[in-house]
Design a protein around this motif. Structure first.
Motif, PDB file in Angstrom:
ATOM      1  N   THR A 120       0.832  -1.215   0.000  1.00 35.80           N
ATOM      2  CA  THR A 120       0.000   0.000   0.000  1.00 35.80           C
ATOM      3  C   THR A 120       0.858   1.254   0.000  1.00 35.80           C
ATOM      4  OG1 THR A 120      -1.728  -1.190   1.196  1.00 35.80           O
ATOM      5  CG2 THR A 120      -1.818   1.223   1.235  1.00 35.80           C
ATOM      6  N   ASN A 121       1.913   1.242   0.826  1.00 31.27           N
ATOM      7  CA  ASN A 121       2.802   2.395   0.890  1.00 31.27           C
ATOM      8  C   ASN A 121       3.504   2.627  -0.446  1.00 31.27           C
ATOM      9  OD1 ASN A 121       4.309   4.541   2.290  1.00 31.27           O
ATOM     10  ND2 ASN A 121       6.064   3.124   2.132  1.00 31.27           N
ATOM     11  N   PHE A 122       3.926   1.513  -1.104  1.00 37.92           N
ATOM     12  CA  PHE A 122       4.609   1.654  -2.386  1.00 37.92           C
ATOM     13  C   PHE A 122       3.662   2.228  -3.450  1.00 37.92           C
ATOM     14  CE2 PHE A 122       5.517  -0.411  -6.531  1.00 37.92           C
ATOM     15  CZ  PHE A 122       6.673   0.301  -6.836  1.00 37.92           C
ATOM     16  N   GLU A 123       2.434   1.729  -3.499  1.00 39.06           N
ATOM     17  CA  GLU A 123       1.482   2.215  -4.491  1.00 39.06           C
ATOM     18  C   GLU A 123       1.142   3.688  -4.253  1.00 39.06           C
ATOM     19  OE1 GLU A 123      -1.735  -0.495  -4.013  1.00 39.06           O
ATOM     20  OE2 GLU A 123      -0.826  -2.066  -5.284  1.00 39.06           O
ATOM     21  N   ARG A 124       0.971   4.103  -2.988  1.00 37.77           N
ATOM     22  CA  ARG A 124       0.676   5.506  -2.686  1.00 37.77           C
ATOM     23  C   ARG A 124       1.854   6.396  -3.068  1.00 37.77           C
ATOM     24  NH1 ARG A 124       0.176   5.048   2.394  1.00 37.77           N
ATOM     25  NH2 ARG A 124      -2.028   4.440   2.307  1.00 37.77           N
ATOM     26  N   THR A 125       3.068   5.962  -2.756  1.00 34.16           N
ATOM     27  CA  THR A 125       4.256   6.751  -3.086  1.00 34.16           C
ATOM     28  C   THR A 125       4.420   6.880  -4.591  1.00 34.16           C
ATOM     29  OG1 THR A 125       5.336   5.973  -1.066  1.00 34.16           O
ATOM     30  CG2 THR A 125       6.754   6.929  -2.733  1.00 34.16           C
ATOM     31  N   ALA A 126       4.081   5.803  -5.325  1.00 36.73           N
ATOM     32  CA  ALA A 126       4.178   5.859  -6.785  1.00 36.73           C
ATOM     33  C   ALA A 126       3.210   6.899  -7.349  1.00 36.73           C
ATOM     34  CB  ALA A 126       3.897   4.488  -7.374  1.00 36.73           C
ATOM     35  N   GLU A 127       2.005   6.994  -6.783  1.00 37.85           N
ATOM     36  CA  GLU A 127       1.038   7.988  -7.242  1.00 37.85           C
ATOM     37  C   GLU A 127       1.529   9.410  -6.953  1.00 37.85           C
ATOM     38  OE1 GLU A 127      -2.639   7.099  -5.379  1.00 37.85           O
ATOM     39  OE2 GLU A 127      -2.967   5.229  -6.534  1.00 37.85           O
ATOM     40  N   LEU A 128       2.080   9.586  -5.748  1.00 38.23           N
ATOM     41  CA  LEU A 128       2.585  10.916  -5.390  1.00 38.23           C
ATOM     42  C   LEU A 128       3.770  11.304  -6.252  1.00 38.23           C
ATOM     43  CD1 LEU A 128       2.337  10.703  -1.486  1.00 38.23           C
ATOM     44  CD2 LEU A 128       0.824  11.962  -3.049  1.00 38.23           C
ATOM     45  N   ARG A 129       4.596  10.323  -6.580  1.00 32.90           N
ATOM     46  CA  ARG A 129       5.741  10.623  -7.428  1.00 32.90           C
ATOM     47  C   ARG A 129       5.286  11.035  -8.828  1.00 32.90           C
ATOM     48  NH1 ARG A 129      10.091  13.107  -8.600  1.00 32.90           N
ATOM     49  NH2 ARG A 129      11.339  12.106 -10.248  1.00 32.90           N
ATOM     50  N   ALA A 130       4.222  10.385  -9.302  1.00 31.84           N
ATOM     51  CA  ALA A 130       3.715  10.742 -10.627  1.00 31.84           C
ATOM     52  C   ALA A 130       3.204  12.184 -10.660  1.00 31.84           C
ATOM     53  CB  ALA A 130       2.603   9.774 -11.031  1.00 31.84           C
ATOM     54  N   LYS A 131       2.723  12.690  -9.510  1.00 35.88           N
ATOM     55  CA  LYS A 131       2.221  14.068  -9.434  1.00 35.88           C
ATOM     56  C   LYS A 131       3.311  15.053  -9.033  1.00 35.88           C
ATOM     57  CE  LYS A 131      -2.432  12.510  -8.304  1.00 35.88           C
ATOM     58  NZ  LYS A 131      -3.534  12.561  -7.311  1.00 35.88           N
ATOM     59  N   VAL A 134       6.580  13.857  -4.280  1.00 31.19           N
ATOM     60  CA  VAL A 134       7.694  13.239  -3.549  1.00 31.19           C
ATOM     61  C   VAL A 134       8.835  13.032  -4.519  1.00 31.19           C
ATOM     62  CG1 VAL A 134       6.213  12.085  -1.852  1.00 31.19           C
ATOM     63  CG2 VAL A 134       6.811  10.914  -3.992  1.00 31.19           C
ATOM     64  N   SER A 135       9.994  12.800  -3.923  1.00 28.72           N
ATOM     65  CA  SER A 135      11.189  12.617  -4.745  1.00 28.72           C
ATOM     66  C   SER A 135      11.304  11.162  -5.218  1.00 28.72           C
ATOM     67  CB  SER A 135      12.438  13.002  -3.948  1.00 28.72           C
ATOM     68  OG  SER A 135      12.594  12.122  -2.843  1.00 28.72           O
ATOM     69  N   GLN A 136      12.200  10.969  -6.169  1.00 28.89           N
ATOM     70  CA  GLN A 136      12.482   9.609  -6.659  1.00 28.89           C
ATOM     71  C   GLN A 136      13.091   8.758  -5.565  1.00 28.89           C
ATOM     72  OE1 GLN A 136      11.643   8.333  -9.630  1.00 28.89           O
ATOM     73  NE2 GLN A 136      12.475   6.346  -8.958  1.00 28.89           N
ATOM     74  N   ALA A 137      13.848   9.364  -4.663  1.00 24.48           N
ATOM     75  CA  ALA A 137      14.458   8.620  -3.555  1.00 24.48           C
ATOM     76  C   ALA A 137      13.397   8.021  -2.647  1.00 24.48           C
ATOM     77  CB  ALA A 137      15.391   9.528  -2.767  1.00 24.48           C
ATOM     78  N   ALA A 138      12.321   8.777  -2.410  1.00 21.13           N
ATOM     79  CA  ALA A 138      11.234   8.264  -1.573  1.00 21.13           C
ATOM     80  C   ALA A 138      10.555   7.069  -2.234  1.00 21.13           C
ATOM     81  CB  ALA A 138      10.226   9.372  -1.300  1.00 21.13           C
ATOM     82  N   LEU A 139      10.374   7.150  -3.553  1.00 18.05           N
ATOM     83  CA  LEU A 139       9.781   6.021  -4.280  1.00 18.05           C
ATOM     84  C   LEU A 139      10.691   4.801  -4.235  1.00 18.05           C
ATOM     85  CD1 LEU A 139       7.558   4.860  -6.075  1.00 18.05           C
ATOM     86  CD2 LEU A 139       8.753   5.817  -8.061  1.00 18.05           C
ATOM     87  N   ASP A 140      11.975   5.009  -4.387  1.00 17.98           N
ATOM     88  CA  ASP A 140      12.914   3.875  -4.330  1.00 17.98           C
ATOM     89  C   ASP A 140      12.902   3.222  -2.952  1.00 17.98           C
ATOM     90  OD1 ASP A 140      13.555   4.406  -6.933  1.00 17.98           O
ATOM     91  OD2 ASP A 140      15.406   5.509  -6.463  1.00 17.98           O
ATOM     92  N   ALA A 141      12.813   4.034  -1.904  1.00 18.88           N
ATOM     93  CA  ALA A 141      12.775   3.481  -0.543  1.00 18.88           C
ATOM     94  C   ALA A 141      11.511   2.659  -0.330  1.00 18.88           C
ATOM     95  CB  ALA A 141      12.863   4.628   0.476  1.00 18.88           C
ATOM     96  N   ALA A 142      10.372   3.174  -0.837  1.00 20.01           N
ATOM     97  CA  ALA A 142       9.114   2.427  -0.694  1.00 20.01           C
ATOM     98  C   ALA A 142       9.167   1.109  -1.461  1.00 20.01           C
ATOM     99  CB  ALA A 142       7.957   3.300  -1.183  1.00 20.01           C
ATOM    100  N   GLU A 143       9.781   1.123  -2.632  1.00 18.71           N
ATOM    101  CA  GLU A 143       9.906  -0.111  -3.410  1.00 18.71           C
ATOM    102  C   GLU A 143      10.793  -1.123  -2.712  1.00 18.71           C
ATOM    103  OE1 GLU A 143      11.127  -1.554  -7.947  1.00 18.71           O
ATOM    104  OE2 GLU A 143      11.528   0.505  -7.289  1.00 18.71           O
ATOM    105  N   THR A 144      11.875  -0.638  -2.101  1.00 20.86           N
ATOM    106  CA  THR A 144      12.772  -1.538  -1.370  1.00 20.86           C
ATOM    107  C   THR A 144      12.058  -2.177  -0.186  1.00 20.86           C
ATOM    108  OG1 THR A 144      14.681  -0.192  -2.028  1.00 20.86           O
ATOM    109  CG2 THR A 144      14.954  -1.669  -0.127  1.00 20.86           C
ATOM    110  N   GLN A 145      11.271  -1.386   0.535  1.00 19.16           N
ATOM    111  CA  GLN A 145      10.509  -1.934   1.666  1.00 19.16           C
ATOM    112  C   GLN A 145       9.492  -2.985   1.191  1.00 19.16           C
ATOM    113  OE1 GLN A 145       8.799   1.438   3.657  1.00 19.16           O
ATOM    114  NE2 GLN A 145      10.755   2.099   4.561  1.00 19.16           N
ATOM    115  N   TYR A 146       8.887  -2.717   0.031  1.00 15.75           N
ATOM    116  CA  TYR A 146       7.917  -3.661  -0.514  1.00 15.75           C
ATOM    117  C   TYR A 146       8.576  -5.006  -0.865  1.00 15.75           C
ATOM    118  CZ  TYR A 146       4.485  -5.639  -3.753  1.00 15.75           C
ATOM    119  OH  TYR A 146       3.573  -6.466  -4.394  1.00 15.75           O
ATOM    120  N   LYS A 147       9.744  -4.967  -1.532  1.00 15.76           N
ATOM    121  CA  LYS A 147      10.459  -6.191  -1.877  1.00 15.76           C
ATOM    122  C   LYS A 147      10.957  -6.929  -0.635  1.00 15.76           C
ATOM    123  CE  LYS A 147      11.931  -4.692  -6.495  1.00 15.76           C
ATOM    124  NZ  LYS A 147      13.069  -4.384  -7.389  1.00 15.76           N
ATOM    125  N   ALA A 148      11.396  -6.167   0.374  1.00 13.21           N
ATOM    126  CA  ALA A 148      11.835  -6.794   1.624  1.00 13.21           C
ATOM    127  C   ALA A 148      10.661  -7.487   2.317  1.00 13.21           C
ATOM    128  CB  ALA A 148      12.455  -5.734   2.545  1.00 13.21           C
TER     129      ALA A 148
END
Length: 363
Positions: A120-131, A134-148
């Motif tokens: 959920t956090n990764f999907e929300r961060t991806a939407e915010l990044r598209a708008k 948030v920065s690309q770094a925040a999206l990368d961190a959310a993706e890393t947490q999702y994979k972990a």
């Protein structure tokens, strides 16, 4: 006044009656005379070789061991019981493994919750990044947490499978259809991984195992055929039979202590039905052909230490003691001494011993 037996014998009427019964008995014996088949004892070609004692073994025999630690809670079979593949033979105290299963299930539930949260956090961060919020770094961190979280869920599921497998090890089952040969523990004994619990074996196929002296190995390998003496099927006239193994294997090394080489002879199922593991048998390695006097095994009369045959003489039979040699199976039993040249031997010693028995034509 009671008359004595002696007086009765001397009375004329009794004497006449006795003579009449004797004559009738003679007529009956003549009418009941039986002809007994005979064979002529002549030298014939038989195979020579060596014989050794062997043991019947089950080709499939397993020592079932524990794969989990704990006290033996129950032993559900005993020696001599027939079992089916997958049947529970014994159970081990599983309270510890049950606790492990519950802990693993809780870890799986927690990992799945973490995964849902990370997704959920990764999907929300991806939407915010598209708008652009948030920065690309925040999206990368959310993706890393999702994979972990995904890896954590997979690890928890694997741990749950391992706990379930350990729980299954507390139920000891039969590896195949067979019989319980022996039990090695009692309820309450401590079981640890690798400790033998029971021995089971499959009734078929069977094999004969013989230890051949290393000095005779060359003779055994050059034999024209190998035969195993087994109990004869029910209803057979002979107590034993010589059968040819379906396959044979000699181990490539000798035992350093006994200086023998182990031969394993797989037996045909039909002939081995009367044999059981542990039974002693004779194994014969047949060599060259020689001339020996043999008679059918059924012609030999054994009474205690007496070994004899009935030999035709005139219109009847006489009993002659003989000294026997090797049993050559279907060819007959070798006679070392006691028979003369061209003696005719009765093939049925029981009938030949009856009063009035006569020899039939020799064959």
């Amino acid at each position: 006044m009671r008359l004595s037996a002696l007086n009765l014998l001397w009375r004329p009427g009794v004497v006449s009656l006795g003579l009449g019964l004797a004559l009738l008995g003679g007529v009956g014996a003549a009418a009941a005379a039986v002809e007994v088949p005979v064979v002529t004892a002549r030298p014939q070609a038989v195979g020579t070789g060596v014989e050794y004692d062997g043991i019947i073994q089950a080709v499939q025999q397993s020592t079932v061991s524990a794969q989990a630690s704990g006290r033996v809670a129950s032993l559900l079979v005993k020696a001599g019981d027939r079992v089916r593949a997958g049947q529970v033979l014994a159970t081990i105290d599983d309270r510890e493994t049950q606790t492990g299963v519950q802990r693993s299930q809780a870890q799986v539930a927690q990992a799945e919750a973490d995964l849902r949260n990370a997704k959920t956090n990764f999907e929300r961060t991806a939407e915010l990044r598209a708008k652009g919020f948030v920065s690309q770094a925040a999206l990368d961190a959310a993706e890393t947490q999702y994979k972990a979280a995904q890896a954590g869920r997979d690890q928890a599921v694997a741990g749950a499978k391992l706990s379930a497998l350990a729980q299954g090890f507390t139920r000891v089952t039969a590896p195949y259809d067979g019989w319980v040969l022996q039990t090695l523990v009692d309820p309450g004994d401590l079981a640890v991984p690798g400790k033998p619990l029971l021995t089971v074996y499959a009734p078929m196929p069977l094999r004969a195992v013989v230890q051949v002296p290393a000095s005779q190995d060359a003779l055994a390998r050059s034999a024209s055929r190998v035969e195993v003496q087994l109990p004869a099927p029910a209803g057979s006239a002979a107590p034993t039979q010589w059968v040819t193994p379906t396959s044979q294997t000699a181990l490539p090394a000798a035992d350093p202590v006994s200086q023998t080489i182990e031969w394993r002879l797989n037996l045909p199922d039909a002939a081995a039905k009367g044999a059981v593991p542990g039974q002693q048998v004779r194994v014969r390695f047949v060599g060259a052909q020689v001339q020996r006097v043999v008679v059918p095994a059924s012609a030999v009369l054994r009474r205690g230490e007496l070994t004899a045959v009935y030999v035709a003489q005139g219109q009847g039979f006489v009993l002659k003691t003989v000294r026997l040699g090797a049993d050559h199976g279907a060819a007959g039993v070798e006679v070392l001494a006691g028979l003369g040249a061209d003696d005719r031997v009765a093939t049925d010693p029981v009938r030949a011993g009856l009063a009035g028995a006569q020899p039939a034509a020799a064959r």
